[in-house]
Design a protein around this motif. Structure first.
Motif, PDB file in Angstrom:
ATOM      1  N   GLY A 154      62.892 -11.380  26.512  1.00 58.55           N
ATOM      2  CA  GLY A 154      62.381 -10.015  26.483  1.00 58.55           C
ATOM      3  C   GLY A 154      61.099  -9.924  27.290  1.00 58.55           C
ATOM      4  N   TRP A 155      60.298  -8.935  26.977  1.00 58.92           N
ATOM      5  CA  TRP A 155      59.006  -8.781  27.621  1.00 58.92           C
ATOM      6  C   TRP A 155      58.095  -9.917  27.184  1.00 58.92           C
ATOM      7  N   ARG A 156      57.287 -10.415  28.110  1.00 59.30           N
ATOM      8  CA  ARG A 156      56.454 -11.574  27.788  1.00 59.30           C
ATOM      9  C   ARG A 156      55.141 -11.502  28.566  1.00 59.30           C
ATOM     10  N   ALA A 157      54.064 -11.852  27.893  1.00 61.27           N
ATOM     11  CA  ALA A 157      52.754 -11.982  28.531  1.00 61.27           C
ATOM     12  C   ALA A 157      52.235 -13.377  28.224  1.00 61.27           C
ATOM     13  N   THR A 158      51.725 -14.051  29.236  1.00 64.33           N
ATOM     14  CA  THR A 158      51.143 -15.376  29.026  1.00 64.33           C
ATOM     15  C   THR A 158      49.732 -15.393  29.601  1.00 64.33           C
ATOM     16  N   PHE A 159      48.873 -16.118  28.939  1.00 64.21           N
ATOM     17  CA  PHE A 159      47.484 -16.226  29.352  1.00 64.21           C
ATOM     18  C   PHE A 159      47.082 -17.691  29.334  1.00 64.21           C
ATOM     19  N   ASN A 160      46.295 -18.105  30.309  1.00 65.08           N
ATOM     20  CA  ASN A 160      45.864 -19.506  30.318  1.00 65.08           C
ATOM     21  C   ASN A 160      44.585 -19.681  29.508  1.00 65.08           C
ATOM     22  N   ARG A 161      44.120 -20.885  29.446  1.00 67.56           N
ATOM     23  CA  ARG A 161      42.972 -21.216  28.594  1.00 67.56           C
ATOM     24  C   ARG A 161      41.667 -20.576  29.063  1.00 67.56           C
ATOM     25  N   HIS A 162      41.653 -20.024  30.262  1.00 66.98           N
ATOM     26  CA  HIS A 162      40.433 -19.395  30.775  1.00 66.98           C
ATOM     27  C   HIS A 162      40.381 -17.895  30.483  1.00 66.98           C
ATOM     28  N   THR A 163      41.438 -17.359  29.910  1.00 63.64           N
ATOM     29  CA  THR A 163      41.471 -15.938  29.557  1.00 63.64           C
ATOM     30  C   THR A 163      40.574 -15.704  28.338  1.00 63.64           C
ATOM     31  N   PRO A 164      39.678 -14.743  28.425  1.00 61.41           N
ATOM     32  CA  PRO A 164      38.840 -14.456  27.261  1.00 61.41           C
ATOM     33  C   PRO A 164      39.697 -14.008  26.068  1.00 61.41           C
TER      34      PRO A 164
END
Length: 72
Positions: free
Chosen positions: A35-45
């Motif tokens: 489905g819809w997905r958002a991923t953020f790395n470890r540097h994302t606040p």
């Protein structure tokens, strides 16, 4: 990791796995069709992730207004 009771929403956090993005937010996926997905790395606040989740919750709880118009 947390999933909603209906299993349509998933939020995962994996800070110790350097091979995976740290934050994953997914909606309406199945085993065969993502489905819809958002991923953020470890540097994302973290505030950005919180703002996205808050916006999603607020949007899902909005009810369409029922307006009745009367003609005089």
């Amino acid at each position: 990791m947390v999933a909603s009771p209906c299993t349509q929403v998933y939020v995962g956090y994996q800070p110790d796995n350097r091979h995976v993005d740290t934050w994953i937010i997914a909606l309406d996926g199945t085993a065969r069709q993502p489905g819809w997905r958002a991923t953020f790395n470890r540097h994302t606040p973290a505030e950005l992730v919180i703002d996205l989740l808050t916006s999603m919750v607020n949007r899902s709880t909005l009810r369409p207004s029922t307006t009745t118009s009367s003609t005089s």
